[in-house]
Design a protein around this motif. Sequence first.
Motif, PDB file in Angstrom:
ATOM      1  N   ILE A 294      16.350 -16.409 -29.737  1.00  0.00           N
ATOM      2  CA  ILE A 294      15.671 -16.886 -28.528  1.00  0.00           C
ATOM      3  C   ILE A 294      16.384 -16.354 -27.289  1.00  0.00           C
ATOM      4  O   ILE A 294      15.750 -15.863 -26.346  1.00  0.00           O
ATOM      5  CB  ILE A 294      15.619 -18.427 -28.504  1.00  0.00           C
ATOM      6  N   GLY A 295      17.727 -16.417 -27.307  1.00  0.00           N
ATOM      7  CA  GLY A 295      18.489 -15.881 -26.189  1.00  0.00           C
ATOM      8  C   GLY A 295      18.251 -14.396 -25.991  1.00  0.00           C
ATOM      9  O   GLY A 295      18.085 -13.916 -24.857  1.00  0.00           O
ATOM     10  N   ALA A 296      18.220 -13.640 -27.093  1.00  0.00           N
ATOM     11  CA  ALA A 296      17.986 -12.193 -27.007  1.00  0.00           C
ATOM     12  C   ALA A 296      16.623 -11.907 -26.389  1.00  0.00           C
ATOM     13  O   ALA A 296      16.493 -11.053 -25.486  1.00  0.00           O
ATOM     14  CB  ALA A 296      18.081 -11.572 -28.399  1.00  0.00           C
ATOM     15  N   ASP A 297      15.582 -12.626 -26.850  1.00  0.00           N
ATOM     16  CA  ASP A 297      14.232 -12.404 -26.329  1.00  0.00           C
ATOM     17  C   ASP A 297      14.152 -12.720 -24.834  1.00  0.00           C
ATOM     18  O   ASP A 297      13.527 -11.979 -24.058  1.00  0.00           O
ATOM     19  CB  ASP A 297      13.224 -13.269 -27.089  1.00  0.00           C
ATOM     20  N   LEU A 298      14.770 -13.816 -24.421  1.00  0.00           N
ATOM     21  CA  LEU A 298      14.697 -14.213 -23.009  1.00  0.00           C
ATOM     22  C   LEU A 298      15.446 -13.229 -22.119  1.00  0.00           C
ATOM     23  O   LEU A 298      14.987 -12.906 -21.013  1.00  0.00           O
ATOM     24  CB  LEU A 298      15.249 -15.633 -22.838  1.00  0.00           C
ATOM     25  N   LEU A 315      22.732  -9.333 -28.610  1.00  0.00           N
ATOM     26  CA  LEU A 315      22.386 -10.642 -29.183  1.00  0.00           C
ATOM     27  C   LEU A 315      21.474 -10.478 -30.397  1.00  0.00           C
ATOM     28  O   LEU A 315      21.589 -11.212 -31.376  1.00  0.00           O
ATOM     29  CB  LEU A 315      21.702 -11.508 -28.127  1.00  0.00           C
ATOM     30  N   TRP A 316      20.565  -9.516 -30.336  1.00  0.00           N
ATOM     31  CA  TRP A 316      19.676  -9.229 -31.463  1.00  0.00           C
ATOM     32  C   TRP A 316      20.503  -8.857 -32.698  1.00  0.00           C
ATOM     33  O   TRP A 316      20.252  -9.321 -33.802  1.00  0.00           O
ATOM     34  CB  TRP A 316      18.731  -8.095 -31.082  1.00  0.00           C
ATOM     35  N   GLY A 317      21.529  -8.022 -32.484  1.00  0.00           N
ATOM     36  CA  GLY A 317      22.400  -7.624 -33.587  1.00  0.00           C
ATOM     37  C   GLY A 317      23.168  -8.798 -34.168  1.00  0.00           C
ATOM     38  O   GLY A 317      23.351  -8.897 -35.387  1.00  0.00           O
ATOM     39  N   VAL A 318      23.623  -9.720 -33.298  1.00  0.00           N
ATOM     40  CA  VAL A 318      24.308 -10.924 -33.785  1.00  0.00           C
ATOM     41  C   VAL A 318      23.357 -11.760 -34.643  1.00  0.00           C
ATOM     42  O   VAL A 318      23.735 -12.260 -35.722  1.00  0.00           O
ATOM     43  CB  VAL A 318      24.838 -11.766 -32.606  1.00  0.00           C
ATOM     44  N   HIS A 319      22.118 -11.910 -34.176  1.00  0.00           N
ATOM     45  CA  HIS A 319      21.123 -12.649 -34.958  1.00  0.00           C
ATOM     46  C   HIS A 319      20.939 -12.034 -36.344  1.00  0.00           C
ATOM     47  O   HIS A 319      20.901 -12.750 -37.354  1.00  0.00           O
ATOM     48  CB  HIS A 319      19.779 -12.661 -34.212  1.00  0.00           C
ATOM     49  N   MET A 320      20.839 -10.719 -36.400  1.00  0.00           N
ATOM     50  CA  MET A 320      20.659 -10.048 -37.690  1.00  0.00           C
ATOM     51  C   MET A 320      21.866 -10.301 -38.592  1.00  0.00           C
ATOM     52  O   MET A 320      21.727 -10.577 -39.788  1.00  0.00           O
ATOM     53  CB  MET A 320      20.466  -8.551 -37.477  1.00  0.00           C
ATOM     54  N   ALA A 377       6.841 -14.148 -25.911  1.00  0.00           N
ATOM     55  CA  ALA A 377       6.137 -14.598 -27.110  1.00  0.00           C
ATOM     56  C   ALA A 377       7.083 -14.649 -28.302  1.00  0.00           C
ATOM     57  O   ALA A 377       7.020 -15.568 -29.130  1.00  0.00           O
ATOM     58  CB  ALA A 377       4.958 -13.671 -27.403  1.00  0.00           C
ATOM     59  N   GLY A 378       7.977 -13.658 -28.397  1.00  0.00           N
ATOM     60  CA  GLY A 378       8.981 -13.669 -29.456  1.00  0.00           C
ATOM     61  C   GLY A 378       9.856 -14.902 -29.383  1.00  0.00           C
ATOM     62  O   GLY A 378      10.174 -15.525 -30.407  1.00  0.00           O
ATOM     63  N   ALA A 379      10.240 -15.276 -28.164  1.00  0.00           N
ATOM     64  CA  ALA A 379      11.061 -16.477 -27.986  1.00  0.00           C
ATOM     65  C   ALA A 379      10.287 -17.732 -28.393  1.00  0.00           C
ATOM     66  O   ALA A 379      10.853 -18.657 -28.998  1.00  0.00           O
ATOM     67  CB  ALA A 379      11.511 -16.580 -26.526  1.00  0.00           C
ATOM     68  N   ILE A 380       8.985 -17.776 -28.088  1.00  0.00           N
ATOM     69  CA  ILE A 380       8.166 -18.933 -28.455  1.00  0.00           C
ATOM     70  C   ILE A 380       8.052 -19.035 -29.980  1.00  0.00           C
ATOM     71  O   ILE A 380       8.190 -20.123 -30.563  1.00  0.00           O
ATOM     72  CB  ILE A 380       6.776 -18.830 -27.798  1.00  0.00           C
ATOM     73  N   PHE A 381       7.790 -17.913 -30.647  1.00  0.00           N
ATOM     74  CA  PHE A 381       7.736 -17.915 -32.105  1.00  0.00           C
ATOM     75  C   PHE A 381       9.076 -18.355 -32.701  1.00  0.00           C
ATOM     76  O   PHE A 381       9.129 -19.105 -33.682  1.00  0.00           O
ATOM     77  CB  PHE A 381       7.376 -16.522 -32.622  1.00  0.00           C
TER      78      PHE A 381
END
Length: 397
Positions: A294-298, A315-320, A377-381
């Motif tokens: 969510i943080g990455a998307d925002l 942040l996306w990489g951390v999520h992965m 939208a990615g953050a909402i999902f």
Amino acid sequence: MNPSKPVAVWRQIPGGVWALGFVSLLMDISSEMIHSLLPLFMVGTLGASTLSVGLIEGAAEATALIVKVFSGVASDYLGKRKSLALIGYSLGALTKPLFAITASSGMVLTARLLDRVGKGIRGAPRDALVADLAPTEIRGAAFGLRQSLDNIGAFLGPLLAVTLMLWWDNDFRAVFWVAVIPGALAVLMLLVGVKEPKHLVKARHGNPIRRANLRRLGKTYWRVVTIGAVFTLARFSEAFLVLRAQQGGIALALVPLVMVAMNIVYSATAYPFGKLSDRISPARLLSWGLLVLIGADLVLASSADWRATLAGVGLWGVHMGMTQGLLTKLVADTAPADLRGTGFGFFNLISGLAMLAASVLAGWLWDSHGAALTFVAGAIFSAAAWLMLRLDRRTRH
């Protein structure tokens, strides 16, 4: 040496798992050296249209998804993971010279389809082999290690490709020939460095996809598959990170380095979080991973500036790193030992279809309403997935 001193987790990981990690690293170097340049090669050298590039990539990925299911089932039926993985990696290595000698888009299509067939054949048996080799108590660390080494290859490949292109004055074919070497080394590493575990359970239940066997996968396994699909719906293709970077004014030649940055972070975090997944609640770690997404998307939605893009990509990489190894571990933990290949096959298929759906939706939003709304939208999902995970956790405790 103090005999009472605990042995570091990475030292407990079997040599076969390390070997599989380095096999993935070498093959990823080989593949990414080609794939990071292939769209430019097709359009600039072969004169292909952008539509042709999209159709070839779509057909290739769809082929890999279908093959993954059958290879996973076959590995359970035959009771032999390594043989199928060896066939898959060998096929992938044998396609690399085709890219160097190709003279048409049709030949590129043939090479890509064969390459993805190889990827589909090896994926599920390899993951099942990691689960067979690793002790249950460090399985998360084992999957995290393999994922970490895989992603080292994912960023070394493009870096090597960029370096050689600069050195050899944009000679695509010369770079493609060099890519043959790590591909061949990957096959050799698998051949000599990995042994089929003696305790591998042979198939004793007939056809793994009979209704009776599919019932044996159980509700817990299918819940993991559902969670994996929801996660993937919340996280569309990483190609949109590259497009966002291009909007931010990053020089065209340097845009691919955004994916290098993402894979560096992914590689650095996959093993530590894999190890952590052996000690804490999976639901908790998955929830944290969604909050990071969510943080990455925002961040990515807030600005196209290169600094915001790099922060969002990081942040996306951390999520992965937090979630991908954990989801793989959950599949291994919930599927019966003799149906692990089948379990990984169905998990990969359904997650891949979810990725396709998410990417189509993201592309439509991007074209219709712009990049910012796509990431919102990615953050909402992601928030919806987080809420679903929290509610599921509460109903089970």
